[in-house]
Design a protein around this motif. Sequence first.
Motif, PDB file in Angstrom:
ATOM      1  N   CYS A  33      52.331  64.145  28.119  1.00 54.34           N
ATOM      2  CA  CYS A  33      51.062  63.751  27.486  1.00 54.34           C
ATOM      3  C   CYS A  33      51.133  62.288  27.076  1.00 54.34           C
ATOM      4  O   CYS A  33      52.158  61.821  26.577  1.00 54.34           O
ATOM      5  N   THR A  34      50.029  61.552  27.263  1.00 52.21           N
ATOM      6  CA  THR A  34      49.989  60.138  26.883  1.00 52.21           C
ATOM      7  C   THR A  34      49.195  59.888  25.600  1.00 52.21           C
ATOM      8  O   THR A  34      48.975  58.746  25.223  1.00 52.21           O
ATOM      9  N   ALA A  35      48.732  60.957  24.957  1.00 55.13           N
ATOM     10  CA  ALA A  35      47.980  60.850  23.689  1.00 55.13           C
ATOM     11  C   ALA A  35      46.701  60.045  23.837  1.00 55.13           C
ATOM     12  O   ALA A  35      46.317  59.308  22.933  1.00 55.13           O
ATOM     13  N   CYS A  36      46.028  60.172  24.969  1.00 50.67           N
ATOM     14  CA  CYS A  36      44.747  59.468  25.155  1.00 50.67           C
ATOM     15  C   CYS A  36      43.647  60.083  24.298  1.00 50.67           C
ATOM     16  O   CYS A  36      42.635  59.449  24.022  1.00 50.67           O
ATOM     17  N   ARG A  37      43.810  61.356  23.915  1.00 49.92           N
ATOM     18  CA  ARG A  37      42.920  62.094  23.016  1.00 49.92           C
ATOM     19  C   ARG A  37      41.588  62.481  23.656  1.00 49.92           C
ATOM     20  O   ARG A  37      40.667  62.920  22.966  1.00 49.92           O
ATOM     21  N   TYR A  38      41.453  62.352  24.954  1.00 52.01           N
ATOM     22  CA  TYR A  38      40.229  62.830  25.607  1.00 52.01           C
ATOM     23  C   TYR A  38      40.049  64.330  25.376  1.00 52.01           C
ATOM     24  O   TYR A  38      38.925  64.833  25.324  1.00 52.01           O
ATOM     25  N   CYS A  39      41.155  65.052  25.235  1.00 49.48           N
ATOM     26  CA  CYS A  39      41.112  66.504  25.047  1.00 49.48           C
ATOM     27  C   CYS A  39      40.608  66.892  23.665  1.00 49.48           C
ATOM     28  O   CYS A  39      40.061  67.987  23.472  1.00 49.48           O
ATOM     29  N   VAL A  40      40.780  66.014  22.687  1.00 47.84           N
ATOM     30  CA  VAL A  40      40.454  66.352  21.303  1.00 47.84           C
ATOM     31  C   VAL A  40      38.952  66.283  21.042  1.00 47.84           C
ATOM     32  O   VAL A  40      38.390  67.132  20.341  1.00 47.84           O
ATOM     33  N   ASP A  41      38.297  65.287  21.617  1.00 54.67           N
ATOM     34  CA  ASP A  41      36.875  65.052  21.324  1.00 54.67           C
ATOM     35  C   ASP A  41      36.000  66.260  21.635  1.00 54.67           C
ATOM     36  O   ASP A  41      35.036  66.539  20.922  1.00 54.67           O
ATOM     37  N   GLY A  42      36.313  66.995  22.711  1.00 59.80           N
ATOM     38  CA  GLY A  42      35.469  68.131  23.083  1.00 59.80           C
ATOM     39  C   GLY A  42      35.978  69.474  22.632  1.00 59.80           C
ATOM     40  O   GLY A  42      35.389  70.511  22.972  1.00 59.80           O
ATOM     41  N   CYS A  43      37.060  69.498  21.852  1.00 54.43           N
ATOM     42  CA  CYS A  43      37.649  70.766  21.431  1.00 54.43           C
ATOM     43  C   CYS A  43      36.826  71.409  20.312  1.00 54.43           C
ATOM     44  O   CYS A  43      36.697  70.832  19.223  1.00 54.43           O
ATOM     45  N   PRO A  44      36.264  72.605  20.523  1.00 56.95           N
ATOM     46  CA  PRO A  44      35.441  73.237  19.475  1.00 56.95           C
ATOM     47  C   PRO A  44      36.236  73.639  18.242  1.00 56.95           C
ATOM     48  O   PRO A  44      35.679  73.801  17.162  1.00 56.95           O
ATOM     49  N   LYS A  45      37.563  73.776  18.400  1.00 55.10           N
ATOM     50  CA  LYS A  45      38.414  74.156  17.279  1.00 55.10           C
ATOM     51  C   LYS A  45      39.120  72.949  16.647  1.00 55.10           C
ATOM     52  O   LYS A  45      39.915  73.108  15.719  1.00 55.10           O
ATOM     53  N   LYS A  46      38.833  71.762  17.168  1.00 60.47           N
ATOM     54  CA  LYS A  46      39.388  70.516  16.624  1.00 60.47           C
ATOM     55  C   LYS A  46      40.919  70.539  16.541  1.00 60.47           C
ATOM     56  O   LYS A  46      41.518  70.121  15.545  1.00 60.47           O
ATOM     57  N   ILE A  47      41.548  71.036  17.577  1.00 61.70           N
ATOM     58  CA  ILE A  47      43.009  71.088  17.622  1.00 61.70           C
ATOM     59  C   ILE A  47      43.544  69.714  18.012  1.00 61.70           C
ATOM     60  O   ILE A  47      43.099  69.138  19.016  1.00 61.70           O
ATOM     61  N   ASN A  48      44.455  69.197  17.227  1.00 59.98           N
ATOM     62  CA  ASN A  48      45.047  67.886  17.509  1.00 59.98           C
ATOM     63  C   ASN A  48      46.118  68.059  18.592  1.00 59.98           C
ATOM     64  O   ASN A  48      47.318  67.977  18.335  1.00 59.98           O
ATOM     65  N   ILE A  49      45.655  68.288  19.802  1.00 63.36           N
ATOM     66  CA  ILE A  49      46.534  68.650  20.913  1.00 63.36           C
ATOM     67  C   ILE A  49      47.650  67.629  21.149  1.00 63.36           C
ATOM     68  O   ILE A  49      48.827  68.006  21.276  1.00 63.36           O
ATOM     69  N   PRO A  50      47.363  66.309  21.211  1.00 57.72           N
ATOM     70  CA  PRO A  50      48.447  65.346  21.459  1.00 57.72           C
ATOM     71  C   PRO A  50      49.550  65.395  20.407  1.00 57.72           C
ATOM     72  O   PRO A  50      50.728  65.225  20.741  1.00 57.72           O
ATOM     73  N   ARG A  51      49.177  65.624  19.162  1.00 58.94           N
ATOM     74  CA  ARG A  51      50.187  65.679  18.096  1.00 58.94           C
ATOM     75  C   ARG A  51      51.111  66.887  18.294  1.00 58.94           C
ATOM     76  O   ARG A  51      52.335  66.781  18.141  1.00 58.94           O
ATOM     77  N   TYR A  52      50.541  68.028  18.654  1.00 56.63           N
ATOM     78  CA  TYR A  52      51.367  69.209  18.885  1.00 56.63           C
ATOM     79  C   TYR A  52      52.268  69.028  20.107  1.00 56.63           C
ATOM     80  O   TYR A  52      53.428  69.464  20.114  1.00 56.63           O
TER      81      TYR A  52
END
Length: 368
Positions: free
Chosen positions: A288-307
Amino acid sequence: MKKLGFGLMRLPWSADEKWGHIDLEKTREMIDAYMKEGFTYFDTAWVYHGGFSESVFGELVAKRYPRESFQVTSKMPLWGMKEESELQKTFDKQLEKCGVPYFDYYFLHALNKDVYQTAEKLHGFEWMQKMKAEGKIKHPGFSFHDSADVLDEILTKHPEVELVQLQINYIDWESDGVQSRKCYEVACKHGVLVSVMEPVKGGSLANVMDDAAKIFKDYDSKASIASWAVRYCASLNNILVVLSGMSNMEQLKDNMSYMKDFKPLNDKEKACIEKASELIKSTIEIPCTACRYCVDGCPKKINIPRYFELINEAKRYSVANFKWNYNEEKKKGGAPSDCIACKACQKHCPQKLEIVDLLKKLTATFEG
């Protein structure tokens, strides 16, 4: 033009929401230091920092420096667009936010096989040529996240493209997923200049395992670990600029120290990188490069890059050492176990990660 580009994607954070949690004063100091040393290239996009990156550029650069003293790139967010008219409306708003009459470089953002079809449907390439004819885009191009075959297909059909932005770093150079080398070679074959993104792989190549760091430090004790990654990319032929998403003055000063009078890697330095790369790749659980594109659309607001960062650290050291960090992150809301498998994150992941499955595995690792 000096080869170090200022990526406006990971700017200093502030608790103030006015500018999308961007610390305006710290960012201003960084921009002024960057310009003072003769660096001039800025890279932004519609989606960076929740839509505030372009506005901050307009406030801190366009309003304060003559237009001819800098180059700026922004990007068209094609995902979700249905009508061709949306291109012009979005572009006009970007010019307004950035405070410029034209973009030096302008990209269709994050093309892959699917987004490319949207670009074709909306006549995105033809529209960019129209903007070029009107003087509003000097050099059209696109940023890219897919296989070399797809890149070859696009560049073959659109020889008018002048620049392509690729993810290149010494870890992804031979990656089957990212295909840095193969994509770079396709761009060179078509005579298209390359802008490099993720040279430090989301910051992970600035903080490598001790054994790999020792290889670098034994060769040059004064050079930062990050400098090896940036210089690796800048040493390639056909490179217009290497972008760095700098988050503080320390990172900026370090980058400028070796990029102001850039010297390409020599053979011994290349050998050091090759040796360190093999060690580092053995410790990466999730690329993962922590671009955070995955976070913006997450309905549960999971901080995926941090995990994902935590699971990578756990592999490098031990799960026990990072369980406390994992539990603290859960308290902030959006735990991995909250995932509803909607896969909105996966649609936007440039690394093509199977995020839903990885979150399940992560939960089992830390909570099992």
